[in-house]
Write a protein that holds these residues in place. Structure first.
Motif, PDB file in Angstrom:
ATOM      1  N   ILE A   1      42.384  60.281  41.996  1.00  0.00           N
ATOM      2  CA  ILE A   1      43.763  59.852  42.239  1.00  0.00           C
ATOM      3  C   ILE A   1      43.847  58.726  43.270  1.00  0.00           C
ATOM      4  O   ILE A   1      44.553  57.744  43.069  1.00  0.00           O
ATOM      5  CB  ILE A   1      44.649  61.043  42.662  1.00  0.00           C
ATOM      6  CG1 ILE A   1      44.858  61.983  41.475  1.00  0.00           C
ATOM      7  CG2 ILE A   1      45.991  60.580  43.219  1.00  0.00           C
ATOM      8  CD1 ILE A   1      45.681  61.405  40.352  1.00  0.00           C
ATOM      9  N   GLU A   2      43.142  58.837  44.398  1.00  0.00           N
ATOM     10  CA  GLU A   2      43.216  57.790  45.425  1.00  0.00           C
ATOM     11  C   GLU A   2      42.742  56.447  44.872  1.00  0.00           C
ATOM     12  O   GLU A   2      43.356  55.410  45.131  1.00  0.00           O
ATOM     13  CB  GLU A   2      42.423  58.184  46.670  1.00  0.00           C
ATOM     14  CG  GLU A   2      43.056  59.304  47.468  1.00  0.00           C
ATOM     15  CD  GLU A   2      44.471  58.996  47.939  1.00  0.00           C
ATOM     16  OE1 GLU A   2      44.744  57.850  48.348  1.00  0.00           O
ATOM     17  OE2 GLU A   2      45.311  59.918  47.894  1.00  0.00           O
ATOM     18  N   THR A   3      41.657  56.446  44.100  1.00  0.00           N
ATOM     19  CA  THR A   3      41.158  55.215  43.497  1.00  0.00           C
ATOM     20  C   THR A   3      42.168  54.672  42.496  1.00  0.00           C
ATOM     21  O   THR A   3      42.420  53.463  42.421  1.00  0.00           O
ATOM     22  CB  THR A   3      39.804  55.469  42.806  1.00  0.00           C
ATOM     23  OG1 THR A   3      38.897  55.993  43.768  1.00  0.00           O
ATOM     24  CG2 THR A   3      39.249  54.189  42.204  1.00  0.00           C
TER      25      THR A   3
ATOM     26  N   LEU B   1      46.468  50.696  41.213  1.00  0.00           N
ATOM     27  CA  LEU B   1      47.858  50.372  40.877  1.00  0.00           C
ATOM     28  C   LEU B   1      48.454  49.406  41.894  1.00  0.00           C
ATOM     29  O   LEU B   1      49.131  48.438  41.527  1.00  0.00           O
ATOM     30  CB  LEU B   1      48.708  51.642  40.807  1.00  0.00           C
ATOM     31  CG  LEU B   1      48.488  52.551  39.611  1.00  0.00           C
ATOM     32  CD1 LEU B   1      49.366  53.792  39.738  1.00  0.00           C
ATOM     33  CD2 LEU B   1      48.754  51.836  38.307  1.00  0.00           C
ATOM     34  N   HIS B   2      48.193  49.640  43.173  1.00  0.00           N
ATOM     35  CA  HIS B   2      48.692  48.736  44.214  1.00  0.00           C
ATOM     36  C   HIS B   2      48.061  47.348  44.093  1.00  0.00           C
ATOM     37  O   HIS B   2      48.742  46.338  44.271  1.00  0.00           O
ATOM     38  CB  HIS B   2      48.462  49.327  45.604  1.00  0.00           C
ATOM     39  CG  HIS B   2      49.401  50.447  45.916  1.00  0.00           C
ATOM     40  ND1 HIS B   2      50.728  50.256  46.175  1.00  0.00           N
ATOM     41  CD2 HIS B   2      49.194  51.779  45.985  1.00  0.00           C
ATOM     42  CE1 HIS B   2      51.313  51.419  46.388  1.00  0.00           C
ATOM     43  NE2 HIS B   2      50.399  52.368  46.280  1.00  0.00           N
ATOM     44  N   GLU B   3      46.778  47.299  43.761  1.00  0.00           N
ATOM     45  CA  GLU B   3      46.123  46.011  43.542  1.00  0.00           C
ATOM     46  C   GLU B   3      46.740  45.283  42.351  1.00  0.00           C
ATOM     47  O   GLU B   3      46.902  44.058  42.373  1.00  0.00           O
ATOM     48  CB  GLU B   3      44.626  46.203  43.333  1.00  0.00           C
ATOM     49  CG  GLU B   3      43.897  46.629  44.589  1.00  0.00           C
ATOM     50  CD  GLU B   3      42.450  47.032  44.343  1.00  0.00           C
ATOM     51  OE1 GLU B   3      41.965  46.933  43.184  1.00  0.00           O
ATOM     52  OE2 GLU B   3      41.790  47.462  45.304  1.00  0.00           O
ATOM     53  N   SER B   4      47.096  46.029  41.319  1.00  0.00           N
ATOM     54  CA  SER B   4      47.743  45.442  40.151  1.00  0.00           C
ATOM     55  C   SER B   4      49.117  44.881  40.507  1.00  0.00           C
ATOM     56  O   SER B   4      49.492  43.788  40.056  1.00  0.00           O
ATOM     57  CB  SER B   4      47.878  46.499  39.047  1.00  0.00           C
ATOM     58  OG  SER B   4      48.500  45.960  37.922  1.00  0.00           O
ATOM     59  N   ILE B   5      49.877  45.607  41.334  1.00  0.00           N
ATOM     60  CA  ILE B   5      51.190  45.120  41.792  1.00  0.00           C
ATOM     61  C   ILE B   5      51.013  43.825  42.584  1.00  0.00           C
ATOM     62  O   ILE B   5      51.728  42.844  42.359  1.00  0.00           O
ATOM     63  CB  ILE B   5      51.905  46.191  42.636  1.00  0.00           C
ATOM     64  CG1 ILE B   5      52.328  47.357  41.757  1.00  0.00           C
ATOM     65  CG2 ILE B   5      53.115  45.596  43.358  1.00  0.00           C
ATOM     66  CD1 ILE B   5      52.777  48.582  42.529  1.00  0.00           C
TER      67      ILE B   5
END
Length: 94
Positions: A60-62, A67-71
């Protein structure tokens, strides 16, 4: 014992009329001794499952970091302002 699904959250999918995303905690997803997972499913018209991914809690953390990197990536790509081609603050129409 069959898998047990516990709903965490359901929300409307952006840019759709009535598609939804459902997030569930799933106990014993692959049998009695399997570890729990998070299920993220998309439902068309709120009824028909069209896609699903199950992510072990150990990942989950990865997953969240990705997801944050994608944003961040999405926000770094220049785009024309919405309705720029119309030279207007709102959409067109007759």
């Amino acid at each position: 014992m069959p898998a047990k699904h516990i709903e965490v959250k359901t929300f409307k999918l952006a840019h759709s009329i009535d598609d939804t995303v459902k997030i569930e905690h799933v106990e014993k997803p692959y049998g009695e001794y399997s570890s729990p997972v998070v299920s993220i499913a998309v439902y068309s018209h709120g009824k028909t499952k069209t896609s699903e991914v199950e992510i072990p809690y150990e990942n989950i953390e990865t997953f969240l970091k990705a997801l944050h990197e994608s944003i961040d990536l999405c926000e770094s790509i220049p785009r024309n302002p919405i309705y720029a081609e119309l030279n207007s603050d709102i959409g067109g129409g007759a």
